[in-house]
Design a protein around this motif. Structure first.
Motif, PDB file in Angstrom:
ATOM      1  N   PHE A   1       0.831  -1.197   0.000  1.00  0.00           N
ATOM      2  CA  PHE A   1       0.000   0.000   0.000  1.00  0.00           C
ATOM      3  C   PHE A   1       0.868   1.249   0.000  1.00  0.00           C
ATOM      4  N   LYS A   2       0.193   2.402  -0.117  1.00  0.00           N
ATOM      5  CA  LYS A   2       0.848   3.718  -0.200  1.00  0.00           C
ATOM      6  C   LYS A   2       1.920   3.733  -1.276  1.00  0.00           C
ATOM      7  N   ASN A   3       1.452   3.555  -2.536  1.00  0.00           N
ATOM      8  CA  ASN A   3       2.340   3.561  -3.701  1.00  0.00           C
ATOM      9  C   ASN A   3       3.446   2.517  -3.596  1.00  0.00           C
ATOM     10  N   ASP A   4       3.107   1.383  -3.064  1.00  0.00           N
ATOM     11  CA  ASP A   4       4.043   0.262  -2.904  1.00  0.00           C
ATOM     12  C   ASP A   4       5.246   0.597  -2.023  1.00  0.00           C
ATOM     13  N   SER A   5       5.089   1.570  -1.133  1.00  0.00           N
ATOM     14  CA  SER A   5       6.160   1.950  -0.210  1.00  0.00           C
ATOM     15  C   SER A   5       6.092   1.197   1.113  1.00  0.00           C
ATOM     16  N   TYR A   6       4.918   0.627   1.417  1.00  0.00           N
ATOM     17  CA  TYR A   6       4.710  -0.075   2.676  1.00  0.00           C
ATOM     18  C   TYR A   6       4.133  -1.450   2.405  1.00  0.00           C
ATOM     19  N   LEU A   7       4.387  -2.354   3.342  1.00  0.00           N
ATOM     20  CA  LEU A   7       3.903  -3.722   3.230  1.00  0.00           C
ATOM     21  C   LEU A   7       3.295  -4.133   4.569  1.00  0.00           C
ATOM     22  N   ALA A   8       2.104  -4.714   4.512  1.00  0.00           N
ATOM     23  CA  ALA A   8       1.494  -5.315   5.700  1.00  0.00           C
ATOM     24  C   ALA A   8       1.635  -6.825   5.559  1.00  0.00           C
ATOM     25  N   SER A   9       2.059  -7.480   6.636  1.00  0.00           N
ATOM     26  CA  SER A   9       2.182  -8.936   6.634  1.00  0.00           C
ATOM     27  C   SER A   9       1.359  -9.517   7.780  1.00  0.00           C
ATOM     28  N   GLY A  10       0.559 -10.535   7.461  1.00  0.00           N
ATOM     29  CA  GLY A  10      -0.253 -11.214   8.468  1.00  0.00           C
ATOM     30  C   GLY A  10       0.348 -12.578   8.746  1.00  0.00           C
ATOM     31  N   SER A  11       0.346 -12.981  10.008  1.00  0.00           N
ATOM     32  CA  SER A  11       1.059 -14.205  10.381  1.00  0.00           C
ATOM     33  C   SER A  11       0.229 -15.131  11.255  1.00  0.00           C
ATOM     34  N   ILE A  12       0.862 -16.253  11.626  1.00  0.00           N
ATOM     35  CA  ILE A  12       0.223 -17.224  12.509  1.00  0.00           C
ATOM     36  C   ILE A  12       0.292 -16.787  13.974  1.00  0.00           C
ATOM     37  N   GLU A  13       0.967 -15.707  14.254  1.00  0.00           N
ATOM     38  CA  GLU A  13       1.126 -15.273  15.638  1.00  0.00           C
ATOM     39  C   GLU A  13       0.131 -14.180  16.032  1.00  0.00           C
ATOM     40  N   SER A  14      -1.018 -14.130  15.339  1.00  0.00           N
ATOM     41  CA  SER A  14      -2.089 -13.170  15.651  1.00  0.00           C
ATOM     42  C   SER A  14      -1.634 -11.727  15.525  1.00  0.00           C
ATOM     43  N   MET A  15      -0.745 -11.465  14.584  1.00  0.00           N
ATOM     44  CA  MET A  15      -0.195 -10.125  14.458  1.00  0.00           C
ATOM     45  C   MET A  15      -0.093  -9.712  13.000  1.00  0.00           C
ATOM     46  N   ILE A  16      -0.329  -8.421  12.769  1.00  0.00           N
ATOM     47  CA  ILE A  16      -0.091  -7.807  11.471  1.00  0.00           C
ATOM     48  C   ILE A  16       1.070  -6.842  11.666  1.00  0.00           C
ATOM     49  N   LYS A  17       2.078  -6.987  10.842  1.00  0.00           N
ATOM     50  CA  LYS A  17       3.237  -6.099  10.927  1.00  0.00           C
ATOM     51  C   LYS A  17       3.233  -5.171   9.721  1.00  0.00           C
ATOM     52  N   ILE A  18       3.576  -3.902   9.967  1.00  0.00           N
ATOM     53  CA  ILE A  18       3.650  -2.903   8.909  1.00  0.00           C
ATOM     54  C   ILE A  18       5.112  -2.556   8.688  1.00  0.00           C
ATOM     55  N   TRP A  19       5.563  -2.693   7.436  1.00  0.00           N
ATOM     56  CA  TRP A  19       6.968  -2.496   7.078  1.00  0.00           C
ATOM     57  C   TRP A  19       7.130  -1.322   6.125  1.00  0.00           C
ATOM     58  N   ASP A  20       8.180  -0.533   6.324  1.00  0.00           N
ATOM     59  CA  ASP A  20       8.587   0.499   5.371  1.00  0.00           C
ATOM     60  C   ASP A  20       9.557  -0.174   4.406  1.00  0.00           C
ATOM     61  N   LEU A  21       9.159  -0.297   3.149  1.00  0.00           N
ATOM     62  CA  LEU A  21       9.990  -1.034   2.199  1.00  0.00           C
ATOM     63  C   LEU A  21      11.254  -0.291   1.796  1.00  0.00           C
ATOM     64  N   LYS A  22      11.236   1.023   1.880  1.00  0.00           N
ATOM     65  CA  LYS A  22      12.441   1.787   1.517  1.00  0.00           C
ATOM     66  C   LYS A  22      13.553   1.593   2.535  1.00  0.00           C
ATOM     67  N   SER A  23      13.190   1.622   3.820  1.00  0.00           N
ATOM     68  CA  SER A  23      14.204   1.476   4.871  1.00  0.00           C
ATOM     69  C   SER A  23      14.347   0.034   5.339  1.00  0.00           C
ATOM     70  N   GLY A  24      13.319  -0.788   5.078  1.00  0.00           N
ATOM     71  CA  GLY A  24      13.327  -2.167   5.568  1.00  0.00           C
ATOM     72  C   GLY A  24      12.939  -2.296   7.025  1.00  0.00           C
ATOM     73  N   GLU A  25      12.528  -1.188   7.635  1.00  0.00           N
ATOM     74  CA  GLU A  25      12.210  -1.185   9.063  1.00  0.00           C
ATOM     75  C   GLU A  25      10.763  -1.544   9.340  1.00  0.00           C
ATOM     76  N   LEU A  26      10.568  -2.235  10.466  1.00  0.00           N
ATOM     77  CA  LEU A  26       9.237  -2.484  10.994  1.00  0.00           C
ATOM     78  C   LEU A  26       8.757  -1.186  11.624  1.00  0.00           C
ATOM     79  N   ILE A  27       7.618  -0.665  11.167  1.00  0.00           N
ATOM     80  CA  ILE A  27       7.159   0.621  11.697  1.00  0.00           C
ATOM     81  C   ILE A  27       5.939   0.508  12.599  1.00  0.00           C
TER      82      ILE A  27
END
Length: 82
Positions: free
Chosen positions: A11-37
Motif C-alpha cells: 500500500f501507499k504507492n508500494d512503499s509499505y507492506l502489511a504482513s499477516g502471520s500465525i502469531e495473531s499479528m499484522i506487521k507494517i513495514w517500510d519497504l524503503k528502509s526495511g524497518e518495521l514501523i
C-alpha cells in the motif's frame, strides 16, 4: 517456533507492506528502509491472519482463521471499533 507469514498487502504507492502471520499479528513495514514501523495485534492469541485488504489510504481490513473481520487504522496502528 518461528513466525509464518500467511498474507501480504502492498500500500501507499508500494512503499509499505502489511504482513499477516500465525502469531495473531499484522506487521507494517517500510519497504524503503526495511524497518518495521508498527504492529497491529489481534486480541485472540490462537488465530492466523489469513487475509489482508486495503479499504482506503488509512484503513486495512484483516480476516482471520476463526472468521473475525477487523478494520485497522494503519496511520495510528489501532483497531477501529464498528
Amino acid at each position: 517456533m518461528g513466525s509464518y507469514v500467511l498474507s501480504l498487502k502492498l500500500f501507499k504507492n508500494d512503499s509499505y507492506l502489511a504482513s499477516g502471520s500465525i502469531e495473531s499479528m499484522i506487521k507494517i513495514w517500510d519497504l524503503k528502509s526495511g524497518e518495521l514501523i508498527g504492529n497491529l495485534t489481534v486480541n485472540n492469541d490462537s488465530v492466523n491472519i489469513n487475509s489482508l485488504e486495503l479499504l482506503d489510504h488509512n484503513t486495512l481490513i484483516s480476516g482471520d482463521s476463526i472468521g473475525q473481520v477487523k478494520f485497522w487504522n494503519i496511520k495510528d496502528f489501532d483497531n477501529i471499533e464498528l
